[in-house]
Structures are given as structure tokens and as C-alpha cells.
Design an enzyme around this catalytic site. Structure first.
Site, PDB file in Angstrom:
ATOM      1  N   LYS A   1       1.473 -28.675  -5.628  1.00 55.34           N
ATOM      2  CA  LYS A   1       2.871 -28.574  -5.081  1.00 55.34           C
ATOM      3  C   LYS A   1       4.037 -29.818  -5.407  1.00 55.34           C
ATOM      4  CE  LYS A   1       1.802 -30.255  -0.884  1.00 55.34           C
ATOM      5  NZ  LYS A   1       1.977 -31.868  -1.084  1.00 55.34           N
TER       6      LYS A   1
ATOM      7  N   ARG B   1       0.974 -30.331   8.259  1.00 52.03           N
ATOM      8  CA  ARG B   1      -0.159 -29.497   7.743  1.00 52.03           C
ATOM      9  C   ARG B   1      -1.577 -29.235   8.477  1.00 52.03           C
ATOM     10  NH1 ARG B   1      -1.918 -33.580   2.923  1.00 52.03           N
ATOM     11  NH2 ARG B   1      -0.275 -34.007   1.575  1.00 52.03           N
TER      12      ARG B   1
ATOM     13  N   ARG C   1      -5.820 -36.685 -12.619  1.00 56.31           N
ATOM     14  CA  ARG C   1      -4.438 -36.527 -11.849  1.00 56.31           C
ATOM     15  C   ARG C   1      -3.942 -38.644 -11.805  1.00 56.31           C
ATOM     16  NH1 ARG C   1      -1.807 -34.101  -6.414  1.00 56.31           N
ATOM     17  NH2 ARG C   1      -3.263 -35.878  -5.056  1.00 56.31           N
TER      18      ARG C   1
ATOM     19  N   ARG D   1      -5.344 -41.596  -8.520  1.00 64.29           N
ATOM     20  CA  ARG D   1      -5.353 -42.304  -6.580  1.00 64.29           C
ATOM     21  C   ARG D   1      -7.295 -42.635  -6.379  1.00 64.29           C
ATOM     22  NH1 ARG D   1      -1.730 -38.070  -3.110  1.00 64.29           N
ATOM     23  NH2 ARG D   1      -3.658 -37.917  -2.514  1.00 64.29           N
TER      24      ARG D   1
ATOM     25  N   ARG E   1     -11.002 -33.226   1.813  1.00 64.40           N
ATOM     26  CA  ARG E   1      -9.395 -32.213   1.794  1.00 64.40           C
ATOM     27  C   ARG E   1      -9.654 -31.377   1.864  1.00 64.40           C
ATOM     28  NH1 ARG E   1      -7.511 -35.802  -3.141  1.00 64.40           N
ATOM     29  NH2 ARG E   1      -5.564 -34.875  -3.160  1.00 64.40           N
TER      30      ARG E   1
END
Ligand SMILES: [Zn+2]
Length: 261
Positions: A28, A101, A140, A173, A185
Site C-alpha cells: 500500500k 482503518r 520488508r 520494523r 495485524r
């Protein structure tokens, strides 16, 4: 869309504003940055705004930090105040990334838009299965300054460990390293954000875009879907890349419920 933007002097109008929603790992952030740069949107990156506040140690940063650290949703009244202030400062069309969200945030956004006498052109939902999301998140890397995202194998930076855009250090992260946090998540997204997608679907604003494959492929689908969908509502809004590319997996307005448990 780019034609419509050219006809208005190179800057998209406020009514062209978009919301981009996607599960963790859907790319995203990458897609939002790319679309904003290509079409001149004011990219409102919720995660980056919050990270900047935390890094600066502001009172807002101190209040939101525990939620961000735990991967939990920030209380609506706290976040909606921040977002309302940011939306008020947008001088042209925005691309909203990472908000809303949950349904409470969606209602707060409606209220803010009403106060600003502004509408949005559409909501894009990126779709991805959990397994692919997990694979992507494992590699990531995020830049410490602005939150630009990379991937060790799928989307590596030009120089190892350094952001291409601003030269700051890239880090994994904490919540991407921890499989339990990742699972929570994804569950949080399913429980809280999928109802937001369904709500925008009911109001006729939703465009669904398959988020598998390379970032280039996803960007292509996204622009195709955006051009096809917006040109239905606004005859002059049309992307310039042509419609002879076929339908690259675009499924705007389809009723599928990819994330339904
Ligand atoms: Zn960066």
C-alpha cells in the site's frame, strides 16, 4: 485520470481525492507514493505522520507510541484530530494512505469531509492473501525518516541499507520481525478494516485491485482500475496509458469478499 489532471493545470482537484486501503504486506505504501508522484496527489501517509511525531517526542507522539509499538489501533478521537488538521491543510486532491482503518475512523472522516465541504472520488482496496502478505513482510525494510518501504528481494534499494529517496537508514520494523505480531495485524485488519471496505462498497465508492505480483504490475492494475472507474463518473477523467493493455486483473466493483473469515 492524468488527462483530467492535465486539463486542470497539472494539479488534481480536491474532488479527485482518493482513499487507499490494503492489508499489511499489500504494498500500500509503495503504491500510494507512486500514484501520488505520478498524478500529483498530496500523499497523506498516516504512518509517516505518526512516526514523525514519535521521533520528535511530541506530546502527541508520546500518546500514540504505545499503540504503534503494540500494533494496535490508535483511539479514534486522538487520531481523527490529527487527520482532520492534516486534511484541512491539503490545498489540492489528497491520497489518503493508512486511514480510515475502522468504522469509527470512517465516520470521523465523513464528518471532517462534510465540514470541509469536500467529497472523495473513490476508495481503492488492495487485495492480498495472508500467505503472500507474510512472505512479503518477512523481508520488508522501512526507512527511518519517512517510512519509504523496500524489500530485501522483491524491491531492494539501489544501495544496501540506504533509502533511495532521502538517503536515511533502512531498518526492519519490529512488528514485521515478530510472527505473532504479524498475525495479530492481519486479524486486526480482517476484524476492523474489512467492514470499512464493505461500507465503501455499499456506498458505490469502492474499487478493488489485486495486489499480487510485482509493484509495477500492481501499479498498472491500479491505474487501469482507476481510469476505468473514474471515467464512468467523470467523462474526461481517463488515464493516458491506453486501454489496449487488456484487463490486468482489475475487478472494480466486484462483490467478492476476499478477507471474509
Ligand atoms: Zn526514505
Amino acid at each position: 485520470l492524468t488527462e483530467a489532471i492535465k486539463s486542470s493545470g497539472g494539479v488534481p482537484q480536491k474532488a479527485d481525492s482518493l482513499v487507499l486501503i490494503g492489508p499489511p504486506g499489500s504494498g500500500k505504501g509503495t503504491q500510494a507514493a507512486r500514484l501520488a508522484a505520478r498524478c500529483g496527489f498530496d500523499h497523506i501517509n498516516t504512518g509517516a505522520i505518526l512516526r514523525q511525531e514519535i521521533a520528535a517526542g511530541s506530546s502527541l507522539g508520546q500518546r500514540v507510541e504505545p499503540y504503534v509499538r503494540a500494533g494496535e489501533l490508535i483511539p479514534t478521537e486522538l487520531l481523527s484530530g490529527v487527520m482532520a488538521a492534516r486534511l484541512r491543510s491539503a490545498s489540492h486532491a489528497f491520497l489518503l494512505d493508512g486511514y480510515p482503518r475502522n468504522l469509527a475512523q470512517a465516520s470521523a472522516l465523513d464528518q471532517t469531509l462534510e465540514e470541509l465541504r469536500q467529497t472523495i472520488a473513490g476508495v481503492i482496496a488492495l487485495e492480498l492473501d495472508d500467505q503472500t502478505a507474510a512472505q512479503r513482510l518477512e523481508g520488508r525494510l522501512v526507512c527511518a525518516a519517512e517510512g519509504h518501504t523496500y524489500h530485501r528481494s522483491l524491491c531492494p534499494p539501489s544501495a544496501e541499507g540506504v533509502c533511495d529517496i532521502d538517503g536515511s537508514q533502512l531498518v526492519a520494523r519490529q512488528d514485521d520481525r515478530d510472527l505473532g505480531a504479524l498475525r495479530s495485524r492481519l486479524e486486526l485488519f480482517r476484524a476492523q478494516t474489512v467492514p470499512v471496505i464493505e461500507r465503501y462498497c455499499e456506498s458505490g465508492l469502492l474499487m478493488r485491485v489485486e495486489a499480487t505480483g510485482s509493484p509495477e504490475r500492481v501499479a498498472e492494475r491500479l491505474e487501469y482500475t482507476l481510469g476505468a472507474s473514474l471515467s464512468r463518473n467523470q467523462p474526461r477523467a481517463r488515464i493516458s496509458r491506453g486501454s489496449d493493455r487488456g484487463k490486468p486483473g482489475a475487478r472494480a466493483q466486484s462483490g467478492t469478499r476476499r478477507w471474509a473469515a
